[in-house]
Design a protein around this motif. Structure first.
Motif: not given
Length: 250
Positions: A164-172
């Motif tokens: 979840g931490i690594v995948g969050f980069v796709t949001v911004p």
């Protein structure tokens, strides 16, 4: 679970009080009704040079997208806090927010597709950078939820949190994509005086607030369910351990 610090105890207690208050339900209903009234009452149906009632869906589309971004940000923060503290509440918060966020991302894609079919005569366009990056967000968080479906063990929770931490980069990345690359449909609206995506600001703001409150209400419900499931599991384990203990006469 590790021992909670004073600041963590305060934060968890505050969130639990927020999640259990009835005022959140009433406020969500009130703002939701006001949002519907403003969209059908004062919102303009003219966008991109086209006047059509389907343009009103944009107010829900943008509200859903904003709430989805907020939800996935909470998931990111919950994952970080869980890995740092191993406090179950942060795991429950991250997972619950991920569930609601995934739902909102899905609804954003659906409403955008319906809107685009009328305005741009296309259900989907692979050359539009915003559409493609937002679809990547959908797949990333589908994977996040699939990891959790493998089981509730501590190892799985830690793996899902790291994901979840690594995948969050796709949001911004999806948000800034229209500034980094040339979009086909989704032009930059904030800070762009030449945008054709004109909206009625009060109606849009009400929609964003309404979707944010709906997110909080759904999040509160899911966190409470997770906590109840955890307590039920603990009770069952305790009962099983007692049943497995040898009787006093043996």
């Amino acid at each position: 679970m590790s021992t909670l610090t004073r600041a963590e105890v305060t934060a968890v207690a505050t969130l639990r009080r927020l999640f259990r208050t009835r005022a959140l339900t009433y406020l969500t209903l009130l703002v939701g009704v006001a949002s519907l009234g403003s969209i059908f009452g004062i919102a303009s149906d003219a966008m991109y040079g086209v006047s059509h009632p389907i343009n009103l869906i944009a107010y829900w589309h943008i509200g859903l997208a904003t709430a989805a971004a907020g939800a996935l940000t909470v998931t990111f923060l919950g994952c970080v806090l869980y890995l740092l503290t191993e406090t179950d509440f942060w795991e429950f918060l991250a997972h619950a927010s991920g569930e609601v966020g995934f739902l909102f991302v899905t609804l954003t894609l659906v409403t955008g597709s319906v809107w685009g079919r009328v305005i741009w005569n296309s259900w989907w366009e692979w050359t539009d950078i915003r559409l493609v990056t937002f679809l990547i967000v959908w797949f990333i968080y589908a994977g996040y939820l699939l990891i959790y479906s493998a089981g509730g063990a501590n190892r799985v929770a830690r793996l899902a949190s790291a994901y979840g931490i690594v995948g969050f980069v796709t949001v911004p990345l999806s948000y800034v994509s229209t500034r980094l690359w040339t979009p086909t449909f989704h032009e930059t609206t904030v800070g762009n005086p030449d945008t054709q995506a004109t909206v009625t600001v009060p109606a849009l703001l009400l929609s964003v607030v309404a979707m944010g409150l709906l997110y909080l209400l759904l999040l509160a419900s899911r966190v409470r369910v997770r906590e109840l499931e955890s307590r039920l599991t603990s009770v069952r384990r305790a009962a099983a351990d007692r049943a497995a203990e040898p009787s006093g006469g043996e």
